[in-house]
Design a protein around this motif. Structure first.
Motif, PDB file in Angstrom:
ATOM      1  N   SER A  76       0.853  -1.183   0.000  1.00  0.00           N
ATOM      2  CA  SER A  76       0.000   0.000   0.000  1.00  0.00           C
ATOM      3  C   SER A  76       0.887   1.230   0.000  1.00  0.00           C
ATOM      4  O   SER A  76       1.986   1.226   0.555  1.00  0.00           O
ATOM      5  N   SER A  77       0.404   2.298  -0.630  1.00  0.00           N
ATOM      6  CA  SER A  77       1.165   3.545  -0.679  1.00  0.00           C
ATOM      7  C   SER A  77       0.807   4.492   0.448  1.00  0.00           C
ATOM      8  O   SER A  77       1.447   5.530   0.608  1.00  0.00           O
ATOM      9  N   SER A  78      -0.192   4.169   1.226  1.00  0.00           N
ATOM     10  CA  SER A  78      -0.601   5.024   2.344  1.00  0.00           C
ATOM     11  C   SER A  78      -0.804   4.161   3.582  1.00  0.00           C
ATOM     12  O   SER A  78      -1.091   2.954   3.488  1.00  0.00           O
ATOM     13  N   GLU A 112      -1.780  13.459   5.031  1.00  0.00           N
ATOM     14  CA  GLU A 112      -2.950  13.914   4.277  1.00  0.00           C
ATOM     15  C   GLU A 112      -4.126  13.990   5.240  1.00  0.00           C
ATOM     16  O   GLU A 112      -4.683  12.973   5.665  1.00  0.00           O
ATOM     17  N   TYR A 118      -0.772   8.549   6.193  1.00  0.00           N
ATOM     18  CA  TYR A 118       0.609   8.945   5.951  1.00  0.00           C
ATOM     19  C   TYR A 118       1.071   8.374   4.611  1.00  0.00           C
ATOM     20  O   TYR A 118       0.667   7.281   4.208  1.00  0.00           O
ATOM     21  N   ARG A 119       1.936   9.111   3.940  1.00  0.00           N
ATOM     22  CA  ARG A 119       2.589   8.634   2.726  1.00  0.00           C
ATOM     23  C   ARG A 119       4.092   8.918   2.829  1.00  0.00           C
ATOM     24  O   ARG A 119       4.499   9.934   3.401  1.00  0.00           O
TER      25      ARG A 119
END
Length: 452
Positions: A76-78, A112, A118-119
């Motif tokens: 996952s990117s987040s 965000e 979080y990213r």
């Protein structure tokens, strides 16, 4: 308490300018220095490193741990806060919150607010990639110096593949090549066999990297789009590589000189280098004396007055019994010996070498040789060691200009090729010998070389 010469993590632009100017002389403006300009352009990257590496080692380790754990998750990117808590459940909640706040404040983690996730920032991935490349090439502390050439060359190769190699990257590689060349020259000048052996192994590793980097440097020099500074740096690297490769002859001459000067202990076949290597293999030299001395040494002390009395008594005792008459002459017994056993063995060995050389023939002008064990054995260990100590004399022009058996040995039409590799020998006296050869040079080719 903060040192007045250190800059805090965050300053206003005016404060940064005044604080930076304090490092320079009043008549010098730091904006006029090219390196300062380039470093200020890279301020976002440098601030990312500051965010990670500011403070003690433990804090730095935890920050890198958190960032690597999040960046290494490709599912996952987040990440929500619950996802982070589950992934890093082994950390204290307060410690994790502190690290996340620091990474977020320096834009290494992007928060965000709309989705409450979080990213990992792209800059953070670049920083981690650079660190992983450096750590991957240096797995163990003892491999740091052996891997530095590989890491620098990897950076140049990657930049060249992307068409963006810089002069600074080439200068780093050139500087390391110059450092290695000076280090090897110092080792050769030292005359230490131990240092020479260690430097030769390091030189072999460096030459492996030089061979791999030759094509890269060649492509840079042939690139018509490269600027003159890059071309000059690449050409300087090529010259430094040539100087490094040409040191093979210097190592061989230095080791051969040590072989000539090696001192052998009687007829045992052992040399001082063998004793030194055996002693260096022991971590605790004092343990060699265990169970050797049964009783400790008991020192006896005497005052100066007592020593004077004893010396005076001994002096008068010697004078009282001293005979001043000269002794009668005696006939000296001389024993004539035509040749010592050692020189007889040398003459016999020379005859055998000449016989083998005459039986060998050269094909197409190429030299033909034999393994050294064929000319050293069969014999006792002492005789074989004596013969081996004479092998470096072969081809010595200075020794060949003298007289005697050693001069005849030096004048043989042969060449001694030394190799450090040890091979096992099926012999009752000798268990191992260096994998070296005696090359019998073609007489015609040798004469032509001398005429030229």
């Amino acid at each position: 308490m903060q040192n007045s010469t250190e800059l805090p993590d965050s300053l206003e632009p005016e404060d940064q300018s005044s604080s930076l100017q304090a490092y320079f002389k009043p008549e010098v403006a730091y904006d006029d220095i090219e390196q300062v300009y380039q470093l200020k352009r890279a301020q976002p990257i440098l601030q990312s490193f500051t965010a990670l590496f500011h403070g003690g080692f433990d804090s730095v380790l935890v920050r890198l741990l958190v960032l690597r754990e999040l960046a290494g998750d490709t599912q996952s990117s987040s990440f929500s806060r619950s996802d982070i808590n589950a992934k890093l459940a082994y950390l204290q909640p307060d410690s994790l919150e502190t690290v996340l706040a620091r990474l977020r404040s320096h834009q290494l983690l992007i928060w965000e607010a709309a989705t409450s996730v979080y990213r990992v920032a792209p800059m953070a991935r670049n920083v981690l990639s650079a660190l992983d490349s450096l750590m991957g090439s240096q797995q163990a502390p003892e491999q740091v110096e052996d891997a530095d050439m590989g890491f620098l060359l990897t950076q140049v190769a990657g930049a060249q593949a992307l068409g963006g190699v810089t002069v600074e990257q080439l200068q780093h590689l050139l500087g390391r090549l110059v450092d290695l060349t000076e280090e090897f020259r110092d080792a050769i000048a030292s005359g230490s066999e131990h240092r020479l052996r260690a430097s030769q192994g390091k030189w072999n590793n460096a030459c492996d990297w030089v061979e791999k980097g030759t094509k890269i440097i060649y492509s840079i020099t042939q690139d018509g789009n490269a600027d003159p500074a890059t071309q000059r740096a690449a050409q300087a690297i090529g010259r430094a590589q040539s100087a490094l490769l040409n040191m093979q002859g210097m190592f061989s001459r230095a080791l051969n000189q040590i072989e000539r000067q090696r001192v052998h202990l009687g007829q045992s076949g052992l040399s001082t280098s063998d004793i030194k290597s055996w002693l260096m293999a022991h971590d605790d030299l004092a343990s060699l004396a265990d169970e050797v001395i049964d009783h400790p040494v008991m020192p006896l002390f005497a005052t100066p007055g007592e020593m004077i009395d004893v010396a005076e008594a001994e002096l008068f005792a010697v004078r009282a019994h001293q005979n001043t008459d000269l002794p009668n002459g005696l006939e000296t017994q001389f024993q004539m010996q035509d040749k010592a056993a050692l020189y007889t063995q040398l003459d016999e060995w020379l005859s055998g070498l000449n016989k083998i050389s005459n039986e060998r023939s050269s094909e197409a002008g190429l030299p033909v040789g034999v393994d050294v064990q064929q000319v050293l054995l069969p014999s006792s260990f002492a005789v074989a060691s004596y013969r081996a100590s004479l092998l470096p004399l072969i081809g010595d022009a200075d020794q060949a200009s003298l007289q005697g058996a050693a001069a005849r040995l030096a004048g043989l039409d042969m060449q001694f090729m030394l190799n450090d590799k040890l091979v096992a020998i099926d012999d009752p006296e000798v268990s191992g010998i260096s994998d070296s050869r005696l090359m019998f040079l073609h007489s015609d080719s040798t004469d032509n070389d001398q005429q030229e």
